[in-house]
Design a protein around this motif. Structure first.
Motif, PDB file in Angstrom:
ATOM      1  N   ALA A 178       1.681  -4.623 -12.042  1.00 36.38           N
ATOM      2  CA  ALA A 178       0.494  -5.124 -11.340  1.00 36.38           C
ATOM      3  C   ALA A 178      -0.766  -4.360 -11.702  1.00 36.38           C
ATOM      4  O   ALA A 178      -1.863  -4.743 -11.292  1.00 36.38           O
ATOM      5  N   GLY A 179      -0.614  -3.265 -12.454  1.00 39.46           N
ATOM      6  CA  GLY A 179      -1.764  -2.448 -12.807  1.00 39.46           C
ATOM      7  C   GLY A 179      -1.894  -1.188 -11.989  1.00 39.46           C
ATOM      8  O   GLY A 179      -2.871  -0.448 -12.112  1.00 39.46           O
ATOM      9  N   GLY A 180      -0.901  -0.938 -11.143  1.00 43.40           N
ATOM     10  CA  GLY A 180      -0.892   0.283 -10.356  1.00 43.40           C
ATOM     11  C   GLY A 180      -0.263   1.425 -11.130  1.00 43.40           C
ATOM     12  O   GLY A 180      -0.036   1.331 -12.343  1.00 43.40           O
ATOM     13  N   ALA A 181       0.041   2.504 -10.427  1.00 49.71           N
ATOM     14  CA  ALA A 181       0.600   3.687 -11.083  1.00 49.71           C
ATOM     15  C   ALA A 181       1.663   4.319 -10.201  1.00 49.71           C
ATOM     16  O   ALA A 181       1.578   4.264  -8.971  1.00 49.71           O
ATOM     17  N   PHE A 182       2.656   4.923 -10.840  1.00 50.63           N
ATOM     18  CA  PHE A 182       3.753   5.587 -10.127  1.00 50.63           C
ATOM     19  C   PHE A 182       4.196   6.739 -11.025  1.00 50.63           C
ATOM     20  O   PHE A 182       4.892   6.539 -12.009  1.00 50.63           O
ATOM     21  N   THR A 183       3.746   7.955 -10.714  1.00 49.61           N
ATOM     22  CA  THR A 183       3.999   9.104 -11.576  1.00 49.61           C
ATOM     23  C   THR A 183       4.312  10.343 -10.752  1.00 49.61           C
ATOM     24  O   THR A 183       4.178  10.357  -9.529  1.00 49.61           O
ATOM     25  N   ASP A 208      -2.575   1.915   0.272  1.00 46.97           N
ATOM     26  CA  ASP A 208      -3.049   2.254  -1.074  1.00 46.97           C
ATOM     27  C   ASP A 208      -2.162   3.220  -1.835  1.00 46.97           C
ATOM     28  O   ASP A 208      -2.216   3.269  -3.060  1.00 46.97           O
ATOM     29  N   LEU A 209      -1.355   4.010  -1.130  1.00 48.16           N
ATOM     30  CA  LEU A 209      -0.522   4.978  -1.836  1.00 48.16           C
ATOM     31  C   LEU A 209       0.710   5.343  -1.019  1.00 48.16           C
ATOM     32  O   LEU A 209       0.738   5.190   0.205  1.00 48.16           O
ATOM     33  N   TYR A 210       1.693   5.826  -1.751  1.00 47.50           N
ATOM     34  CA  TYR A 210       2.952   6.310  -1.181  1.00 47.50           C
ATOM     35  C   TYR A 210       3.290   7.610  -1.883  1.00 47.50           C
ATOM     36  O   TYR A 210       3.073   7.753  -3.096  1.00 47.50           O
ATOM     37  N   VAL A 258       1.102   4.859   2.993  1.00 51.55           N
ATOM     38  CA  VAL A 258       2.309   4.285   3.571  1.00 51.55           C
ATOM     39  C   VAL A 258       3.396   5.345   3.474  1.00 51.55           C
ATOM     40  O   VAL A 258       3.649   5.885   2.394  1.00 51.55           O
ATOM     41  N   ALA A 259       3.986   5.680   4.592  1.00 48.84           N
ATOM     42  CA  ALA A 259       4.921   6.810   4.655  1.00 48.84           C
ATOM     43  C   ALA A 259       6.211   6.394   5.334  1.00 48.84           C
ATOM     44  O   ALA A 259       6.313   5.338   5.963  1.00 48.84           O
ATOM     45  N   ALA A 285       2.762   7.051  -5.830  1.00 45.56           N
ATOM     46  CA  ALA A 285       2.601   5.644  -6.200  1.00 45.56           C
ATOM     47  C   ALA A 285       1.296   5.159  -5.585  1.00 45.56           C
ATOM     48  O   ALA A 285       1.012   5.449  -4.416  1.00 45.56           O
ATOM     49  N   SER A 286       0.504   4.419  -6.358  1.00 43.46           N
ATOM     50  CA  SER A 286      -0.773   3.962  -5.827  1.00 43.46           C
ATOM     51  C   SER A 286      -1.242   2.698  -6.527  1.00 43.46           C
ATOM     52  O   SER A 286      -0.658   2.276  -7.535  1.00 43.46           O
ATOM     53  N   HIS A 287      -2.334   2.113  -5.994  1.00 40.83           N
ATOM     54  CA  HIS A 287      -2.928   0.949  -6.650  1.00 40.83           C
ATOM     55  C   HIS A 287      -3.652   1.339  -7.934  1.00 40.83           C
ATOM     56  O   HIS A 287      -4.129   0.482  -8.664  1.00 40.83           O
ATOM     57  N   GLY A 288      -3.712   2.636  -8.205  1.00 37.42           N
ATOM     58  CA  GLY A 288      -4.210   3.124  -9.490  1.00 37.42           C
ATOM     59  C   GLY A 288      -5.669   3.490  -9.516  1.00 37.42           C
ATOM     60  O   GLY A 288      -6.127   4.195 -10.424  1.00 37.42           O
ATOM     61  N   LYS A 289      -6.445   3.050  -8.522  1.00 39.02           N
ATOM     62  CA  LYS A 289      -7.896   3.206  -8.589  1.00 39.02           C
ATOM     63  C   LYS A 289      -8.373   4.635  -8.351  1.00 39.02           C
ATOM     64  O   LYS A 289      -9.489   4.986  -8.728  1.00 39.02           O
ATOM     65  N   ALA A 290      -7.535   5.447  -7.726  1.00 41.41           N
ATOM     66  CA  ALA A 290      -7.883   6.850  -7.507  1.00 41.41           C
ATOM     67  C   ALA A 290      -6.701   7.734  -7.885  1.00 41.41           C
ATOM     68  O   ALA A 290      -6.573   8.848  -7.376  1.00 41.41           O
ATOM     69  N   HIS A 291      -5.847   7.223  -8.766  1.00 41.94           N
ATOM     70  CA  HIS A 291      -4.577   7.900  -9.023  1.00 41.94           C
ATOM     71  C   HIS A 291      -4.775   9.290  -9.635  1.00 41.94           C
ATOM     72  O   HIS A 291      -4.104  10.241  -9.226  1.00 41.94           O
TER      73      HIS A 291
END
Length: 305
Positions: free
Chosen positions: A252-257, A226-228, A185-186, A279-285
């Protein structure tokens, strides 16, 4: 209902805060929707005057009205709370460059994120509220007025979406985990050549253009994307752009780093959230961060991700 109502700070528990945030959020939605449509806003706020008629236009009027609505609401509801309130609109008067606010607990507000989308009528604007404790978010609210969605995230407790009736919908992260299947998402704007090169290097799947950061993160929470990626150039997003979206995603269990895995920190004395942020849902972060950091070494050597 959540099984418990944790204490956020002395004398104030989570449920008390949420009971205040819900009507404040929907009130903000009504104010913004009225200004967006050129209608008389509720709660005693003045209708926007055009710049030609001595006004500041609908964006400034809406920004200031929601800012006042939220700050006044929090102050009146918790008059003795040991927290500090900071918004995009009050930053100039409250902040001194290089000096963090003397606040263990800090509300960071953005009354209108996505001003271009607000003006253009896309509906992709948001309101951000985040409660930060010692530079890290513990509670976030992302309100999408046009979608009638109130995303609430409590770190350690979870994230959910509410409608005006209080009905809850869960987070629905996608099941996509392979990098070349992930959907980005951009922004429609803020896309320079370096970001285009980075997106190419990550070898992602499809992409979707969305306005506000809050709206972008909501698409991840719904499983649509899935990611930004935020890649700062001449300017960088600020604390109020990122704190609430990070809180709801993290809860929610995602990640933003940062691309090097560093956490985002707030109230550091520099409100800019510069670097390469993922930022992502975390599954491939971890994979995204590794590939992103390696790509930036080539794209912009010396850039601090």
């Amino acid at each position: 209902m959540m099984p418990s109502s944790p204490t956020l700070l002395a004398g104030i528990n989570l449920e008390d805060v949420l009971k205040v945030l819900r009507p404040l959020s929907w009130g903000a939605a009504d104010i913004l929707r009225a200004y967006a449509r050129g209608e008389q806003p509720p709660h005693g706020f003045s209708k926007a005057l055009s710049v030609d008629n001595g006004g500041e236009g609908p964006v400034s009027a809406a920004d200031l009205a929601v800012n006042q609505w939220l700050l006044d609401g929090l102050k009146q509801s918790f008059p003795s709370a040991a927290w500090t309130l900071l918004s995009e609109e009050t930053a100039k008067e409250k902040l001194t460059e290089g000096q963090p606010l003397a606040a263990d607990w800090l509300w960071i507000l953005d009354p209108l994120d996505g001003t271009k989308d607000f003006l253009q009528g896309t509906g992709e604007y948001a309101v951000h509220l985040a409660l930060v404790h010692q530079q890290r978010p513990v509670l976030g609210v992302v309100l999408l007025p046009e979608a009638e969605e109130l995303w609430i995230g409590v770190v350690g407790e979870g994230t959910w979406c509410e409608n005006r009736s209080g009905e809850r919908a869960p987070v629905r992260f996608s099941e996509r985990t392979v990098t070349h299947e992930l959907i980005l998402v951009a922004s429609r704007s803020h896309r320079d050549q370096r970001l285009e090169q980075l997106i190419t290097a990550l070898e992602l799947g499809d992409s979707k253009a969305v306005g506000s950061v809050g709206c972008k993160v909501a698409t991840i929470l719904r499983g649509e994307t899935d990611l930004y990626i935020s890649l700062s150039g001449k300017s960088a997003p600020k604390d109020w752009d990122m704190a609430a979206p990070e809180a709801v995603l993290l809860a929610a269990g995602g990640a933003f780093t940062h691309a090097d895995g560093r956490e985002l920190t707030y109230n550091t004395g520099d409100v800019r959230q510069a670097g390469c942020l993922i930022a992502s849902h975390g599954k491939a972060h971890a994979t995204l961060c590794k590939k992103g950091a390696q790509a930036m070494e080539v794209i912009d050597p010396g850039f601090q991700v």
